[in-house]
Structure formats: structure tokens, C-alpha cells
Design a protein around this motif. Sequence first.
Motif, PDB file in Angstrom:
ATOM      1  N   THR A  63       0.828  -1.205   0.000  1.00 22.51           N
ATOM      2  CA  THR A  63       0.000   0.000   0.000  1.00 22.51           C
ATOM      3  C   THR A  63       0.861   1.252   0.000  1.00 22.51           C
ATOM      4  OG1 THR A  63      -1.670  -1.214   1.274  1.00 22.51           O
ATOM      5  CG2 THR A  63      -1.912   1.167   1.152  1.00 22.51           C
ATOM      6  N   ALA A  64       1.950   1.239   0.783  1.00 22.91           N
ATOM      7  CA  ALA A  64       2.836   2.405   0.872  1.00 22.91           C
ATOM      8  C   ALA A  64       3.521   2.681  -0.461  1.00 22.91           C
ATOM      9  CB  ALA A  64       3.880   2.182   1.967  1.00 22.91           C
ATOM     10  N   ILE A  65       4.014   1.647  -1.112  1.00 23.20           N
ATOM     11  CA  ILE A  65       4.666   1.809  -2.407  1.00 23.20           C
ATOM     12  C   ILE A  65       3.667   2.309  -3.444  1.00 23.20           C
ATOM     13  CG2 ILE A  65       5.758   0.555  -4.310  1.00 23.20           C
ATOM     14  CD1 ILE A  65       7.066  -1.255  -2.178  1.00 23.20           C
ATOM     15  N   THR A  66       2.446   1.776  -3.397  1.00 26.05           N
ATOM     16  CA  THR A  66       1.409   2.223  -4.319  1.00 26.05           C
ATOM     17  C   THR A  66       1.104   3.699  -4.120  1.00 26.05           C
ATOM     18  OG1 THR A  66       0.414   0.011  -4.284  1.00 26.05           O
ATOM     19  CG2 THR A  66      -0.948   1.813  -5.115  1.00 26.05           C
ATOM     20  N   ALA A  67       0.997   4.136  -2.857  1.00 31.01           N
ATOM     21  CA  ALA A  67       0.713   5.544  -2.562  1.00 31.01           C
ATOM     22  C   ALA A  67       1.815   6.449  -3.100  1.00 31.01           C
ATOM     23  CB  ALA A  67       0.559   5.735  -1.053  1.00 31.01           C
ATOM     24  N   ALA A  68       3.065   6.023  -2.930  1.00 29.75           N
ATOM     25  CA  ALA A  68       4.185   6.836  -3.422  1.00 29.75           C
ATOM     26  C   ALA A  68       4.160   6.956  -4.938  1.00 29.75           C
ATOM     27  CB  ALA A  68       5.509   6.227  -2.955  1.00 29.75           C
ATOM     28  N   ILE A  69       3.887   5.859  -5.622  1.00 29.34           N
ATOM     29  CA  ILE A  69       3.889   5.875  -7.093  1.00 29.34           C
ATOM     30  C   ILE A  69       2.704   6.665  -7.627  1.00 29.34           C
ATOM     31  CG2 ILE A  69       3.711   4.432  -9.152  1.00 29.34           C
ATOM     32  CD1 ILE A  69       5.235   2.279  -7.622  1.00 29.34           C
ATOM     33  N   LEU A  91      -9.929   4.722  -0.821  1.00 29.37           N
ATOM     34  CA  LEU A  91     -10.286   3.481  -1.509  1.00 29.37           C
ATOM     35  C   LEU A  91     -10.596   2.368  -0.507  1.00 29.37           C
ATOM     36  CD1 LEU A  91     -10.513   1.818  -4.120  1.00 29.37           C
ATOM     37  CD2 LEU A  91      -8.060   1.369  -3.948  1.00 29.37           C
ATOM     38  N   GLN A  92      -9.696   2.174   0.465  1.00 24.71           N
ATOM     39  CA  GLN A  92      -9.914   1.111   1.443  1.00 24.71           C
ATOM     40  C   GLN A  92     -11.132   1.393   2.315  1.00 24.71           C
ATOM     41  OE1 GLN A  92      -5.895   1.056   3.239  1.00 24.71           O
ATOM     42  NE2 GLN A  92      -5.634  -0.971   2.353  1.00 24.71           N
ATOM     43  N   ASN A  93     -11.298   2.643   2.726  1.00 27.47           N
ATOM     44  CA  ASN A  93     -12.440   2.998   3.560  1.00 27.47           C
ATOM     45  C   ASN A  93     -13.745   2.815   2.801  1.00 27.47           C
ATOM     46  OD1 ASN A  93     -14.414   5.505   4.338  1.00 27.47           O
ATOM     47  ND2 ASN A  93     -13.435   4.641   6.148  1.00 27.47           N
ATOM     48  N   GLY A  94     -13.766   3.262   1.548  1.00 32.09           N
ATOM     49  CA  GLY A  94     -14.980   3.127   0.754  1.00 32.09           C
ATOM     50  C   GLY A  94     -15.353   1.675   0.525  1.00 32.09           C
ATOM     51  N   LEU A  95     -14.358   0.850   0.232  1.00 33.11           N
ATOM     52  CA  LEU A  95     -14.632  -0.569   0.023  1.00 33.11           C
ATOM     53  C   LEU A  95     -15.135  -1.233   1.301  1.00 33.11           C
ATOM     54  CD1 LEU A  95     -11.593  -1.589  -2.233  1.00 33.11           C
ATOM     55  CD2 LEU A  95     -13.961  -1.196  -2.933  1.00 33.11           C
ATOM     56  N   THR A  96     -14.607  -0.784   2.448  1.00 29.61           N
ATOM     57  CA  THR A  96     -15.075  -1.317   3.733  1.00 29.61           C
ATOM     58  C   THR A  96     -16.527  -0.915   3.990  1.00 29.61           C
ATOM     59  OG1 THR A  96     -12.838  -1.248   4.658  1.00 29.61           O
ATOM     60  CG2 THR A  96     -14.663  -1.372   6.211  1.00 29.61           C
ATOM     61  N   LEU A  97     -16.854   0.347   3.718  1.00 25.50           N
ATOM     62  CA  LEU A  97     -18.237   0.806   3.892  1.00 25.50           C
ATOM     63  C   LEU A  97     -19.194   0.051   2.986  1.00 25.50           C
ATOM     64  CD1 LEU A  97     -17.812   4.686   4.186  1.00 25.50           C
ATOM     65  CD2 LEU A  97     -18.337   3.066   6.014  1.00 25.50           C
ATOM     66  N   LEU A  98     -18.699  -0.348   1.820  1.00 30.81           N
ATOM     67  CA  LEU A  98     -19.528  -1.087   0.869  1.00 30.81           C
ATOM     68  C   LEU A  98     -19.542  -2.587   1.157  1.00 30.81           C
ATOM     69  CD1 LEU A  98     -18.501   0.764  -2.424  1.00 30.81           C
ATOM     70  CD2 LEU A  98     -20.605   1.043  -1.114  1.00 30.81           C
ATOM     71  N   TYR A 136     -10.764  -9.028  -1.598  1.00 31.28           N
ATOM     72  CA  TYR A 136     -11.053  -8.230  -2.779  1.00 31.28           C
ATOM     73  C   TYR A 136     -10.391  -6.862  -2.673  1.00 31.28           C
ATOM     74  CZ  TYR A 136     -14.532 -11.653  -4.317  1.00 31.28           C
ATOM     75  OH  TYR A 136     -15.144 -12.797  -4.751  1.00 31.28           O
ATOM     76  N   GLN A 137     -10.276  -6.339  -1.445  1.00 30.51           N
ATOM     77  CA  GLN A 137      -9.587  -5.069  -1.244  1.00 30.51           C
ATOM     78  C   GLN A 137      -8.115  -5.197  -1.614  1.00 30.51           C
ATOM     79  OE1 GLN A 137     -10.318  -3.090   2.513  1.00 30.51           O
ATOM     80  NE2 GLN A 137     -12.389  -3.911   2.647  1.00 30.51           N
ATOM     81  N   GLN A 138      -7.493  -6.321  -1.263  1.00 30.98           N
ATOM     82  CA  GLN A 138      -6.104  -6.552  -1.640  1.00 30.98           C
ATOM     83  C   GLN A 138      -5.959  -6.634  -3.164  1.00 30.98           C
ATOM     84  OE1 GLN A 138      -3.294  -6.591   0.191  1.00 30.98           O
ATOM     85  NE2 GLN A 138      -4.576  -5.924   1.893  1.00 30.98           N
ATOM     86  N   MET A 139      -6.926  -7.251  -3.809  1.00 28.96           N
ATOM     87  CA  MET A 139      -6.899  -7.301  -5.275  1.00 28.96           C
ATOM     88  C   MET A 139      -6.992  -5.897  -5.865  1.00 28.96           C
ATOM     89  SD  MET A 139      -9.417 -10.591  -5.916  1.00 28.96           S
ATOM     90  CE  MET A 139      -9.488 -10.303  -7.686  1.00 28.96           C
ATOM     91  N   ALA A 140      -7.820  -5.045  -5.268  1.00 32.28           N
ATOM     92  CA  ALA A 140      -7.977  -3.673  -5.755  1.00 32.28           C
ATOM     93  C   ALA A 140      -6.684  -2.890  -5.598  1.00 32.28           C
ATOM     94  CB  ALA A 140      -9.113  -2.976  -4.998  1.00 32.28           C
TER      95      ALA A 140
END
Length: 330
Positions: free
Chosen positions: A259-265, A291-298, A304-308
Motif C-alpha cells: 500500500t505504501a509503495i502504491t501511494a508513493a507511485i 479506496l480502502q475505507n470506501g470498500l469497507t463501507l460497501l 477483494y480489497q487486496q486485489m484492488a
Amino acid sequence: MASDMAQPGFWAKVQRASVERLHIRLESLLVLVALSAVMAVLSPYFLSLSNFLNILLATSTIGVLAIAATFVIGSGGLDLSLGSVMGLAGVAGAFVAVNLGWPSVFAVSACIIAGGLAGYINGQLVTRAFVPAFIVTLGMLGLARGLALVISQGRAIYGLPPEIVYIGQGRPFGIPMPVILLVLTAVVAHCLLAYTRFGRHTLALGDSEGAARAAGIRVEHHRRIIYTLSGALAGLAGLLFTARVNAGDPTAGINYELTAITAAIIGGTNLFGGRASILGTMIGALIMGVLQNGLTLLAVQSYYQQMAIGAVLILAVFIDQYQVRKESRV
């Protein structure tokens, strides 16, 4: 002679990176706004104040790790051990505070020192043993996680002193303490990367190690400092997480490095080095938090969150490399 020849065009190229970062930050900001709008439509709870604070709290830990990733990736390196080092640091701090009964200041120091030591070992192996950063940090991922389990005997360490819990749960002026610490860390990191020789050398190293060496930069020494800084920031993230949940959890931080690497990129850091932005990274961290919060609310299940997250990482790298190829053809 080589130094004189390498410096003019080389340093000009490093300076031009600031203009490129501005465009990428604007694009990332538009993505954040669009994603927030979509989540607000899909979930009536998304725009509530309590949910907004939840996003900021979750982003505080990821944000600090993303700052660490920004420095390493911007220098042309890679650190896959961030999540495990974060877990180890949290356990180390909890062990010092609870099992040893030492004052809170020693527990806080233990978090930072444990993370910094792991990062220093990474840097030493990369620069002195000439082991690729991918292999070194992948090995540290397993070593740090295993050591955290050994220290804690496989169980979370509960009962932290109130001074440490306040770091994770306190709300001065109504603002969560982890968010305040994230903002302070981001401001210091931005000044360090954008306005100091250290920051210029970091981006120069990522742009071209050979040219950086010719320009007089102590490449190995600088890279060791970067990995040590990355580890110390992972230690700070471990402190924030441990203080927030009031426990030293040896399983904390699993997959957080992704997640951290994705945020940086997403924030504009070039995966192959030479371009990085702390402000962009903060926007990227917020994108991941939303993204993670929205998927959790949904009520989207965690796998599936890891896949996203994985899909977003691939997409971010594809877009970044597409832009690089497009600029090279101009």
C-alpha cells in the motif's frame, strides 16, 4: 574533469523534476476528488465527520510508510520490508514498556531505534555486500516478522502506559494525534527532499548512479543513510499503530509495504528513481485511504480489497511508464 562535465546538465535535469512533480500532483488530486465523489454517491456514510476522521487515522500510518518508500524509491532503491519492520518496531516498543516496565520515553525510542537498525542493516547489505535491494529487503521482511513473533511469543502485548496510548488516541484541539504527527513528518520530509542537498543528492542518485558518482556524491554512504531513514520512519509508523490499538501486535503491517509503495507511485514517485514528491505521496496515501475505507463501507471483503490495491499499483506504474516513454519521444 569528469565531475565538472557531469554536473551542469545533470543537475539541471534533477531541478526540472520539480515541474514534472507539479503536473503529477494535480493529476493525483483530481483522482482523489473523483474517487471521493464516487464513494460519497455509493455510501451515505462516507461524508460523515466520524468517517472522515477514520480515513485520516488509517492514512496516518500508511502515510508515514509511504514517505519512507518515497525516499527509497526516489533514490532508485526498493524497500519491501516496511510493513514487517513496522510490526517489529511496535512489538519492541511494547516489550520495553510492558515487559521491562521502562519509562515511556525508552519505549518510544525503542520503536525508532528498532526500525532504524533494520534499515541500517538493509543499507549495509545493499552497499557493502552488493546484494540487490529486492533480495535484501525481501529477506528483512521475513527476518523482522519472525523476530517480532519471537519477542512477543506470538501474542500481542497489551497494557501500554497512558503516555504512549495518547500518541495514538489523543486528540489535542479535536485533531487525532497520529494525524498531527503525520503532517509534521510530511512537512519535515518535504523540506528535506525539496530544499536540501540531501534531497537533491537523493534524486540525483535515482536519476543516474554513475552521473551522481561522477558529480562527487558519496553514493554508498548516501544510500545507507536513506535506508536507515526509511527504517526509522517505519519505526515511527509502528509506534503510531501500536499506540492507536493499545497493543504491540507482531502481525501488524502485513502487506502495508504494498500500500505504501502504491501511494508513493500514485503521488508521482518514479518507480525507477529520479523523481519524487512528498506532497504527491500524501495525496496518494489519501487515495489509498479513501479506496480502502470506501470498500469497507460497501462491505467488500478484505481479499477483494487486496486485489484492488494490487490492480491500482499495476495501473499507477503503467501510467507512470507511459508518461516517461511519451516524454522521451518528444
